[in-house]
Design an enzyme around this catalytic site. Sequence first.
Site, mmCIF file in Angstrom:
data_model
loop_
_atom_site.group_PDB
_atom_site.id
_atom_site.type_symbol
_atom_site.label_atom_id
_atom_site.label_comp_id
_atom_site.label_asym_id
_atom_site.label_seq_id
_atom_site.Cartn_x
_atom_site.Cartn_y
_atom_site.Cartn_z
ATOM 1 N N HIS A 11 0.826 -1.209 0.000
ATOM 2 C CA HIS A 11 0.000 0.000 0.000
ATOM 3 C C HIS A 11 0.861 1.260 0.000
ATOM 4 C CE1 HIS A 11 -2.838 2.833 2.310
ATOM 5 N NE2 HIS A 11 -3.375 2.665 1.113
ATOM 6 N N ASP A 231 0.143 -2.053 4.498
ATOM 7 C CA ASP A 231 1.272 -1.146 4.724
ATOM 8 C C ASP A 231 2.550 -1.916 5.053
ATOM 9 O OD1 ASP A 231 -0.439 1.050 4.466
ATOM 10 O OD2 ASP A 231 -0.793 1.207 6.630
#
Length: 246
Positions: A11, A231
Amino acid sequence: MTANKPMIIAHRGAKGMSPENTLGAFKLGLEQGCEGIELDVHLSADGELVVIHDHTLDRTTDRQGAIAEKTLAEIKEADAGSWYSEAYKGEKVPTLAEVFDLVPASVMINIEIKAPGNGMEQKLADFLSERGRIDNVVTSSFDHKSVRRLKLIEPKAKIGLLYANNLLDPTAYARSFDVEVYSLHPHFRAIDAEDVAKAVENGLKVYPYTANEVHDFKELNEKGVSGIITDFPGRLKEWLQGGAAE
């Protein structure tokens, strides 16, 4: 763990460990074993495709002002890494072309359109055609009319629908379009196992965002999702390989 093995999608690069949407973040994601890169695009004042999440430079650089009102040269003056850490001092806001130069063709790129209209869809269609990487690129947006426009301009483009609400029937919604939808990109808490199963049975990919904890990886994997936008791509890879505590 189920037999399903979702794609690892970084991400904004490895956002949890580097300054988002920079070449440094994308390099780290690749080093950590991601199989896909998610990023955001805007158009500069002079019509260049630049990779940044917000509509302004304010949050992620040392400069201020709207992306749409800055030329690429002005945007390139900004430091996009120091806010995160001294180690990333001097990172620039990359162009989409620079990211494509960095990321191998074998790695999927998920482009999110953040500022639809003003020629964005045409510019993106032209770029993808010139680059010859349409097959391994998915363009998504919360603005579903925008990705539909892209698909009408470039029929070979793969489009994805971003959404945060728990839709009644995501597959039926995707199939209501007059163009082919490739993938669903729900918030990771906004889709259940039945939704995933129906979507996959109907040929749709399901790429939920943005899950970062092992218990969420486990739950999404059990639901049978096609990929997980995270992430922490390294954390997801470690878990998928069985090396992380559950």
